[in-house]
Write an enzyme that holds these catalytic residues in place. Structure first.
Site, PDB file in Angstrom:
ATOM      1  N   GLY A 186      -8.944   8.417  -8.582  1.00 43.88           N
ATOM      2  CA  GLY A 186      -7.607   8.978  -8.519  1.00 43.88           C
ATOM      3  C   GLY A 186      -6.826   8.627  -9.764  1.00 43.88           C
ATOM      4  N   PRO A 187      -5.731   9.351 -10.004  1.00 45.82           N
ATOM      5  CA  PRO A 187      -4.932   9.115 -11.208  1.00 45.82           C
ATOM      6  C   PRO A 187      -4.360   7.690 -11.242  1.00 45.82           C
ATOM      7  CG  PRO A 187      -4.133  11.023  -9.960  1.00 45.82           C
ATOM      8  CD  PRO A 187      -5.202  10.412  -9.151  1.00 45.82           C
ATOM      9  N   PRO A 188      -3.944   7.237 -12.416  1.00 45.79           N
ATOM     10  CA  PRO A 188      -3.384   5.899 -12.534  1.00 45.79           C
ATOM     11  C   PRO A 188      -2.176   5.719 -11.612  1.00 45.79           C
ATOM     12  CG  PRO A 188      -3.621   6.912 -14.697  1.00 45.79           C
ATOM     13  CD  PRO A 188      -3.963   7.952 -13.691  1.00 45.79           C
ATOM     14  N   THR A 190      -2.018   5.286  -8.398  1.00 46.94           N
ATOM     15  CA  THR A 190      -2.050   5.825  -7.041  1.00 46.94           C
ATOM     16  C   THR A 190      -2.473   4.766  -6.033  1.00 46.94           C
ATOM     17  OG1 THR A 190      -4.185   6.762  -7.663  1.00 46.94           O
ATOM     18  CG2 THR A 190      -2.328   8.272  -7.509  1.00 46.94           C
ATOM     19  N   GLY A 191      -2.595   3.529  -6.470  1.00 47.77           N
ATOM     20  CA  GLY A 191      -2.809   2.441  -5.519  1.00 47.77           C
ATOM     21  C   GLY A 191      -4.259   2.057  -5.303  1.00 47.77           C
ATOM     22  N   HIS A 409       2.854  31.518  -6.375  1.00 50.68           N
ATOM     23  CA  HIS A 409       1.493  31.651  -6.891  1.00 50.68           C
ATOM     24  C   HIS A 409       0.494  31.055  -5.886  1.00 50.68           C
ATOM     25  CE1 HIS A 409      -1.553  31.569 -10.250  1.00 50.68           C
ATOM     26  NE2 HIS A 409      -2.081  30.698  -9.397  1.00 50.68           N
ATOM     27  N   GLU A 410       0.746  29.842  -5.471  1.00 53.49           N
ATOM     28  CA  GLU A 410      -0.171  29.191  -4.524  1.00 53.49           C
ATOM     29  C   GLU A 410      -0.148  29.899  -3.173  1.00 53.49           C
ATOM     30  OE1 GLU A 410      -2.272  27.200  -5.720  1.00 53.49           O
ATOM     31  OE2 GLU A 410      -1.221  26.916  -7.626  1.00 53.49           O
ATOM     32  N   HIS A 413      -2.554  32.838  -3.187  1.00 56.36           N
ATOM     33  CA  HIS A 413      -3.941  32.458  -2.883  1.00 56.36           C
ATOM     34  C   HIS A 413      -4.108  32.199  -1.392  1.00 56.36           C
ATOM     35  CE1 HIS A 413      -5.084  31.991  -7.060  1.00 56.36           C
ATOM     36  NE2 HIS A 413      -4.290  30.971  -7.279  1.00 56.36           N
TER      37      HIS A 413
HETATM   38  P1  ADP Z   1      -4.083   1.968  -9.680  1.00 50.67           P
HETATM   39  O1  ADP Z   1      -5.007   0.816  -9.486  1.00 50.67           O
HETATM   40  O2  ADP Z   1      -4.496   3.195  -8.918  1.00 50.67           O
HETATM   41  O3  ADP Z   1      -3.736   2.282 -11.086  1.00 50.67           O
HETATM   42  P2  ADP Z   1      -2.229   0.162  -8.486  1.00 50.67           P
HETATM   43  O4  ADP Z   1      -2.933  -0.178  -7.235  1.00 50.67           O
HETATM   44  O5  ADP Z   1      -2.337  -0.817  -9.595  1.00 50.67           O
HETATM   45  O6  ADP Z   1      -2.686   1.582  -9.007  1.00 50.67           O
HETATM   46  O7  ADP Z   1      -0.728   0.455  -8.151  1.00 50.67           O
HETATM   47  C1  ADP Z   1       0.319  -0.185  -8.836  1.00 50.67           C
HETATM   48  C2  ADP Z   1       1.466  -0.451  -7.899  1.00 50.67           C
HETATM   49  O8  ADP Z   1       2.030   0.762  -7.423  1.00 50.67           O
HETATM   50  C3  ADP Z   1       1.067  -1.189  -6.655  1.00 50.67           C
HETATM   51  O9  ADP Z   1       1.049  -2.566  -6.862  1.00 50.67           O
HETATM   52  C4  ADP Z   1       2.149  -0.786  -5.683  1.00 50.67           C
HETATM   53  O10 ADP Z   1       3.301  -1.553  -5.870  1.00 50.67           O
HETATM   54  C5  ADP Z   1       2.456   0.619  -6.082  1.00 50.67           C
HETATM   55  N1  ADP Z   1       1.722   1.592  -5.265  1.00 50.67           N
HETATM   56  C6  ADP Z   1       0.786   2.474  -5.701  1.00 50.67           C
HETATM   57  N2  ADP Z   1       0.331   3.233  -4.676  1.00 50.67           N
HETATM   58  C7  ADP Z   1       0.959   2.815  -3.580  1.00 50.67           C
HETATM   59  C8  ADP Z   1       0.912   3.194  -2.197  1.00 50.67           C
HETATM   60  N3  ADP Z   1       0.104   4.183  -1.754  1.00 50.67           N
HETATM   61  N4  ADP Z   1       1.706   2.540  -1.318  1.00 50.67           N
HETATM   62  C9  ADP Z   1       2.516   1.556  -1.755  1.00 50.67           C
HETATM   63  N5  ADP Z   1       2.603   1.150  -3.017  1.00 50.67           N
HETATM   64  C10 ADP Z   1       1.854   1.754  -3.941  1.00 50.67           C
HETATM   65 ZN    ZN Z   2      -3.987  30.057  -9.115  1.00 50.55          ZN
END
Ligand code: ADP
Ligand code: ZN
Length: 603
Positions: A186-188, A190-191, A409-410, A413
């Site tokens: 997943g993108p940066p 996203t937890g 657009h979406e 589809h």
């Molecule tokens: P990644 O590893 O995907 O780059 P991180 O886990 O390091 O992302 O996320 C950084 C911070 O963002 C986490 O410590 C948290 O505070 C917050 N965060 C990201 N996603 C979530 C989520 N789904 N729920 C709660 N906090 C989140």
């Molecule tokens: Zn399209």
């Protein structure tokens, strides 16, 4: 005692020693004489001894006095000395000092690196975070699923992994293999890291962590040795979690050398990792959790069964997800009663979890700076402006017009996918911007192993064209947003004619021209089409696409209320899953029924 101390002491001793030695050398300075005088002295037999060191010559005369001179050319000097009575003394060419100097440099480097890696292992997030020089401490993360919002989709899979960690015996009893690797993609922000910690926290097992890129920048062979040490420590603490962040740094496809780190080093590290993962015994419950935002470039060796064969995809949160994350992060803050988190969530499309956490933090700081007791709505708004400006991410500040256009657009589809027969069930449709695209409607890719009918393929072409059609129908103008769709639909039309032999005019003919070796022996082009046939192929492809476009337009026009309903729902909720699209569809059918009744009764 500070671990770096003995090395520092050793380095100081060496430095003082070298300085002292050079000082002693410099203090006994001899008078210098020119070289021609020296040659004269040899010829006149004035010298008893010469001591040669490099190009430096120390001459001792009959009186025992000494002077220094420098020889421009030793090879011509030597015969001269041989012919005279002078004693020749030679010295190893200043080996001692350079040797000492080299040793000093090595010591300095080694010392510096040791100190660095030691302090890093505890304080910085680079390098191994459990300190493998000493016995690894049990790192309890204390993070639970309650800290991670919006992971309901992944929850079941995660539950199973936690059960494996908690009750390994229960699963291995019947000879089942406990999974070894879980890939979080997943993108940066996203937890992914947070989720890995939560798995360890929920199972209450130790958490070992390292970053993939840390290995590549280091000396050759060190990455591999770090991997082995890490697993050694982890085995002692099993059951446990090993977390590898940015696994693409070591596990990228082996041929691609786009990173600056040496390829050899990466490969060694990757191999060490694979060897360790293959080598677990069944009684050692270690689950390796790896994170990446580039799973497309991972070496296939990593994804094989028995390695990272479980995948969990994390996406940027939709409006509901953002609300949940806001709630998690504001739980411990003092919020004013006027704050409406739903409004905050609505205002930040495209924000990742990390950015939301940052937003809450900024808002709290802003409020504190103004001497407030509680965070207010305006603080969120200000924080949001600050972050968006700082990020300069264009997709985040999409204006309302662009958002509407994307929604339609979406919806185009989606509406066709719902209205046309034989269409695959929809996975989801969203107007959350990601990567380069403003929205996405997910359908299954054409799978080579299935036999698809002609009408199915034609319908797929129509669905792909639905985005462009909706733009045209509703706004009367078209945008570049459909370029990928057009590529997809044209490709299907081409394959339909040239590969699947489904064109009415050309008949069951394969005309791609290229055949794999195993099919015809030799491989290569088997049919050079005539100009006429080529023209026929072109026309056929064009006909199919154009006809699809026309008939899809009629369908969308007929059901334009459905299109509007879908677009409005998308604008309100940003993401709709298959079930929610069904709900909108049923609403639409009901609406039609009601309308029909009104027509019947003449209202
Ligand atoms: P990644 O590893 O995907 O780059 P991180 O886990 O390091 O992302 O996320 C950084 C911070 O963002 C986490 O410590 C948290 O505070 C917050 N965060 C990201 N996603 C979530 C989520 N789904 N729920 C709660 N906090 C989140
Ligand atoms: Zn399209």
């Amino acid at each position: 005692m500070n671990p770096g101390r003995p090395i520092l002491v050793a380095i100081s001793v060496v430095v003082i020693g070298i300085l002292g030695f050079s000082f002693y050398q410099a203090s006994r300075k001899l008078p210098e004489e020119n070289y021609s005088q020296f040659l004269k002295d040899i010829k006149t037999g004035n010298l008893t001894e010469t001591s040669i060191k490099g190009n430096k010559v120390i001459a001792t005369d009959l009186n025992g006095d000494q002077y220094i001179t420098f020889s421009p050319d030793l090879s011509s000097l030597m015969p001269l000395l041989h012919d005279s009575e002078v004693t020749i003394r030679t010295h190893p060419v200043a080996v001692f000092i350079p040797l000492l100097r080299d040793m000093l440099i090595i010591l300095l480097l080694l010392g510096g690196w040791l100190i660095l890696s030691r302090s890093s292992s505890t304080s910085s997030k680079r390098f191994l975070r459990t300190g493998f020089y000493g016995p690894a401490s049990k790192v309890k993360t204390g993070v639970t699923f309650n800290d991670v919002a919006g992971i309901s989709e992944a929850r079941d899979e995660l539950k199973e992994i936690i059960d494996f960690l908690k009750y390994p015996a229960r699963y291995s009893r019947l000879g089942g293999q406990i999974p070894k690797g879980v890939l979080l993609e997943g993108p940066p922000g996203t937890g992914k890291t947070l989720l890995a910690k939560a798995i360890a926290g929920e199972a209450s097992v130790p958490f070992f962590s390292m970053g993939g890129s840390d290995f590549v920048e280091m000396f050759a062979g060190l990455g591999a040795s770090r991997v082995r040490k890490l697993f050694e420590e982890a085995k002692k603490q099993a059951p446990c979690i090993i977390f590898i962040d940015e696994i693409d740094a070591i596990g990228g496809k082996r041929s691609s050398d786009y990173r600056n780190g040496s390829n050899d080093e990466r490969e060694q590290t990757l191999n060490a990792l694979l060897v360790e993962m293959d080598g677990f015994e069944s009684n050692e419950t270690i689950i390796v959790v790896a994170a990446t935002n580039r799973s497309d470039i991972l070496d296939s060796a990593l994804l094989r069964p028995g390695r990272f064969d479980r995948r969990i995809t994390l996406t940027l949160p939709d409006i509901r997800g953002r609300l949940k994350i806001l709630m998690v992060h504001t739980a411990a803050t003092a919020l004013s009663g006027t704050v409406d988190l739903t409004t905050v969530a609505r205002a930040i499309p495209g924000f990742s979890g990390a950015e939301i956490a940052n937003l809450v933090n900024e808002a709290a700081l802003l409020a504190a700076r103004k001497g407030k007791q509680r965070i207010e709505q305006v603080d969120f708004e200000e924080a949001q402006d600050k972050i968006i400006m700082g990020l300069e991410r264009k997709t985040m500040v999409i204006d309302q017009d662009a958002r509407r256009l994307t929604a339609y657009h979406e919806a185009g589809h989606t509406a066709l996918a719902k209205l046309l027969p034989e269409a695959d069930p929809l996975h989801k449709t969203t107007i959350i911007p990601r990567g380069g695209s403003l929205g996405l409607t997910q359908q299954m890719p054409i799978d080579e192993h299935y036999a698809y009918t002609r009408s199915y393929l034609i319908n797929r072409i129509k669905i792909l064209l639905g985005g462009r059609l909706a733009e045209e129908l509703v706004f009367g103008r078209v945008t570049t947003g459909a370029s990928n769709d057009l590529l997809g639909s044209t490709q299907i039309a081409y394959r339909l004619v040239c590969e699947f032999g489904m064109s009415a005019n050309l008949g069951p003919i394969a005309c791609t021209g290229w055949v794999a070796e195993e099919t015809v022996g030799g491989g290569g082009k088997f049919w050079q089409q005539s100009q006429q046939t080529l023209r026929e192929i072109d026309l056929e492809i064009l006909r199919i696409v154009q006809h699809g476009y026309e008939s899809a337009r009629e369908l969308l026009k007929e059901h334009n209320e459905f299109l509007h309903m879908l677009a409005e729902s998308l604008l309100a909720h940003e993401t709709l899953d298959g079930e929610e699209v069904d709900i909108v569809y049923r609403c639409y059918l009901n609406h039609l029924r009601v309308k029909e009744k009104h027509v019947e009764t003449g209202d």
